[in-house]
Design a protein around this motif. Structure first.
Motif, PDB file in Angstrom:
ATOM      1  N   GLN A 115       0.833  -1.196   0.000  1.00 22.50           N
ATOM      2  CA  GLN A 115       0.000   0.000   0.000  1.00 22.50           C
ATOM      3  C   GLN A 115       0.874   1.255   0.000  1.00 22.50           C
ATOM      4  N   LEU A 116       1.909   1.241   0.805  1.00 20.33           N
ATOM      5  CA  LEU A 116       2.820   2.369   0.908  1.00 20.33           C
ATOM      6  C   LEU A 116       3.474   2.682  -0.442  1.00 20.33           C
ATOM      7  N   LEU A 117       4.067   1.678  -1.077  1.00 22.02           N
ATOM      8  CA  LEU A 117       4.758   1.893  -2.352  1.00 22.02           C
ATOM      9  C   LEU A 117       3.785   2.216  -3.488  1.00 22.02           C
ATOM     10  N   THR A 118       2.606   1.626  -3.461  1.00 26.23           N
ATOM     11  CA  THR A 118       1.610   1.943  -4.492  1.00 26.23           C
ATOM     12  C   THR A 118       1.223   3.414  -4.406  1.00 26.23           C
ATOM     13  N   ALA A 119       0.966   3.885  -3.200  1.00 25.63           N
ATOM     14  CA  ALA A 119       0.571   5.285  -3.027  1.00 25.63           C
ATOM     15  C   ALA A 119       1.696   6.232  -3.430  1.00 25.63           C
ATOM     16  N   ILE A 120       2.910   5.946  -2.998  1.00 25.28           N
ATOM     17  CA  ILE A 120       4.025   6.880  -3.206  1.00 25.28           C
ATOM     18  C   ILE A 120       4.682   6.705  -4.578  1.00 25.28           C
ATOM     19  N   GLN A 146      12.048   3.537   2.782  1.00 27.58           N
ATOM     20  CA  GLN A 146      13.368   2.991   2.463  1.00 27.58           C
ATOM     21  C   GLN A 146      13.394   1.472   2.616  1.00 27.58           C
ATOM     22  N   LYS A 147      12.793   0.974   3.688  1.00 25.76           N
ATOM     23  CA  LYS A 147      12.746  -0.474   3.934  1.00 25.76           C
ATOM     24  C   LYS A 147      11.935  -1.168   2.833  1.00 25.76           C
ATOM     25  N   SER A 148      10.807  -0.568   2.452  1.00 30.77           N
ATOM     26  CA  SER A 148       9.955  -1.162   1.414  1.00 30.77           C
ATOM     27  C   SER A 148      10.655  -1.145   0.057  1.00 30.77           C
ATOM     28  N   ARG A 149      11.343  -0.068  -0.238  1.00 27.76           N
ATOM     29  CA  ARG A 149      12.100   0.006  -1.496  1.00 27.76           C
ATOM     30  C   ARG A 149      13.191  -1.054  -1.532  1.00 27.76           C
ATOM     31  N   LYS A 150      13.841  -1.264  -0.391  1.00 29.62           N
ATOM     32  CA  LYS A 150      14.889  -2.279  -0.316  1.00 29.62           C
ATOM     33  C   LYS A 150      14.288  -3.672  -0.558  1.00 29.62           C
ATOM     34  N   SER A 151      13.119  -3.942   0.021  1.00 30.62           N
ATOM     35  CA  SER A 151      12.450  -5.233  -0.193  1.00 30.62           C
ATOM     36  C   SER A 151      12.076  -5.410  -1.662  1.00 30.62           C
ATOM     37  N   LEU A 152      11.562  -4.348  -2.268  1.00 30.76           N
ATOM     38  CA  LEU A 152      11.196  -4.396  -3.690  1.00 30.76           C
ATOM     39  C   LEU A 152      12.441  -4.639  -4.543  1.00 30.76           C
ATOM     40  N   HIS A 153      13.518  -3.964  -4.222  1.00 31.21           N
ATOM     41  CA  HIS A 153      14.778  -4.129  -4.942  1.00 31.21           C
ATOM     42  C   HIS A 153      15.263  -5.570  -4.874  1.00 31.21           C
ATOM     43  N   GLN A 154      15.118  -6.203  -3.711  1.00 33.39           N
ATOM     44  CA  GLN A 154      15.529  -7.601  -3.562  1.00 33.39           C
ATOM     45  C   GLN A 154      14.681  -8.521  -4.449  1.00 33.39           C
ATOM     46  N   LEU A 155      13.377  -8.234  -4.543  1.00 31.61           N
ATOM     47  CA  LEU A 155      12.519  -9.038  -5.425  1.00 31.61           C
ATOM     48  C   LEU A 155      12.953  -8.883  -6.882  1.00 31.61           C
ATOM     49  N   PHE A 156      13.231  -7.642  -7.289  1.00 32.46           N
ATOM     50  CA  PHE A 156      13.692  -7.414  -8.661  1.00 32.46           C
ATOM     51  C   PHE A 156      15.016  -8.128  -8.924  1.00 32.46           C
ATOM     52  N   ASN A 157      15.954  -8.016  -8.000  1.00 28.86           N
ATOM     53  CA  ASN A 157      17.260  -8.647  -8.194  1.00 28.86           C
ATOM     54  C   ASN A 157      17.162 -10.166  -8.239  1.00 28.86           C
ATOM     55  N   ALA A 158      16.185 -10.751  -7.566  1.00 28.09           N
ATOM     56  CA  ALA A 158      16.006 -12.202  -7.620  1.00 28.09           C
ATOM     57  C   ALA A 158      15.504 -12.627  -8.999  1.00 28.09           C
ATOM     58  N   CYS A 159      14.863 -11.703  -9.696  1.00 29.23           N
ATOM     59  CA  CYS A 159      14.244 -12.006 -10.984  1.00 29.23           C
ATOM     60  C   CYS A 159      15.105 -11.586 -12.179  1.00 29.23           C
ATOM     61  N   CYS A 160      15.751 -10.434 -12.075  1.00 27.52           N
ATOM     62  CA  CYS A 160      16.400  -9.839 -13.237  1.00 27.52           C
ATOM     63  C   CYS A 160      17.817  -9.377 -12.906  1.00 27.52           C
ATOM     64  N   THR A 161      18.627  -9.280 -13.971  1.00 27.87           N
ATOM     65  CA  THR A 161      19.953  -8.691 -13.878  1.00 27.87           C
ATOM     66  C   THR A 161      19.869  -7.325 -14.529  1.00 27.87           C
ATOM     67  N   PHE A 162      20.353  -6.300 -13.835  1.00 29.76           N
ATOM     68  CA  PHE A 162      20.236  -4.935 -14.319  1.00 29.76           C
ATOM     69  C   PHE A 162      21.593  -4.404 -14.739  1.00 29.76           C
ATOM     70  N   SER A 163      21.593  -3.597 -15.809  1.00 31.56           N
ATOM     71  CA  SER A 163      22.794  -2.882 -16.246  1.00 31.56           C
ATOM     72  C   SER A 163      22.525  -1.404 -16.013  1.00 31.56           C
ATOM     73  N   VAL A 164      23.444  -0.755 -15.306  1.00 37.06           N
ATOM     74  CA  VAL A 164      23.295   0.673 -15.033  1.00 37.06           C
ATOM     75  C   VAL A 164      24.542   1.410 -15.528  1.00 37.06           C
ATOM     76  N   ASP A 165      24.357   2.704 -15.855  1.00 35.00           N
ATOM     77  CA  ASP A 165      25.497   3.507 -16.283  1.00 35.00           C
ATOM     78  C   ASP A 165      26.226   4.065 -15.059  1.00 35.00           C
ATOM     79  N   SER A 166      27.237   4.879 -15.294  1.00 35.93           N
ATOM     80  CA  SER A 166      28.059   5.384 -14.189  1.00 35.93           C
ATOM     81  C   SER A 166      27.291   6.299 -13.241  1.00 35.93           C
ATOM     82  N   GLN A 167      26.163   6.860 -13.692  1.00 32.38           N
ATOM     83  CA  GLN A 167      25.348   7.704 -12.822  1.00 32.38           C
ATOM     84  C   GLN A 167      24.248   6.912 -12.111  1.00 32.38           C
ATOM     85  N   GLY A 168      24.190   5.604 -12.377  1.00 35.13           N
ATOM     86  CA  GLY A 168      23.183   4.774 -11.732  1.00 35.13           C
ATOM     87  C   GLY A 168      21.868   4.711 -12.496  1.00 35.13           C
ATOM     88  N   ASN A 169      21.844   5.228 -13.720  1.00 35.71           N
ATOM     89  CA  ASN A 169      20.626   5.165 -14.530  1.00 35.71           C
ATOM     90  C   ASN A 169      20.502   3.789 -15.159  1.00 35.71           C
TER      91      ASN A 169
END
Length: 185
Positions: A115-120, A146-169
């Motif tokens: 609910q928190l992440l959906t709203a924000i 911050q805690k919810s974003r970290k949990s979401l990030h862990q779910l994404f990382n379990a599913c996908c490999t991300f490539s980011v540029d030097s600025q983190g984009n």
């Protein structure tokens, strides 16, 4: 000598010189006109009329050099714009693809975090407004986000490999081996 005499004596030779150095006939005509204008403006600076031919061809050489420099700058600018547009389109495409699978990941979190992440994050509500609406202290809410974003990030990382540029984009992502829990594959 005046400009008319100079031009009638040297125009055809200058045009031939330009044709030897410039491929496009339309550009030759434009450059010939530029040379005429420059000759007219700089004629008072000519001290020795016996050197008129070498003086004119020096103007022609400089005009050709300027022409090729302009073309190079325009090409670099155009390439830069094309690359910029391509990168923006690529980035939008990646973000659009990920946003389509964001909701299932958020919904996989515990209900309060979802609910928190959906709203924000999805609906764009400010953290202060959400804190007021739910009666949570703002500083507490910031920690929960911050805690919810970290949990979401862990779910994404379990599913996908991300490539980011030097600025983190985000540049690209690849789903990992298909897993039933993965919402993007």
């Amino acid at each position: 000598m005046n400009i008319e005499q100079i031009w009638s004596a040297y125009q055809s030779k200058l045009k031939g010189y330009l044709h030897n150095n410039i491929a496009n006939p339309d550009d030759v005509d434009d450059l010939l006109q530029d040379i005429l204008i420059k000759t007219h403006h700089k004629l008072p600076t000519l001290n020795d009329e016996s050197k008129i031919k070498s003086w004119l061809f020096q103007i022609a050489r400089n005009t050709i050099i300027d022409f090729y420099r302009r073309q190079q700058v325009e090409k670099e600018h155009q390439d830069s714009q094309e690359n910029s547009l391509w990168n923006e389109e690529q980035e939008q495409s990646i973000l659009q693809q990920l946003s389509e699978c964001m909701s299932p990941f958020i919904n996989a979190l515990p209900e309060a975090e979802a609910q928190l992440l959906t709203a924000i994050e999805i609906n764009g509500m400010s953290q202060k407004d959400y804190a007021k609406q739910t009666g949570i202290k703002y500083s507490t809410l910031k920690s929960q986000v911050q805690k919810s974003r970290k949990s979401l990030h862990q779910l994404f990382n379990a599913c996908c490999t991300f490539s980011v540029d030097s600025q983190g984009n985000l540049m690209d992502y690849q789903p990992k081996v298909h897993r039933p829990s993965c919402k993007c594959s």
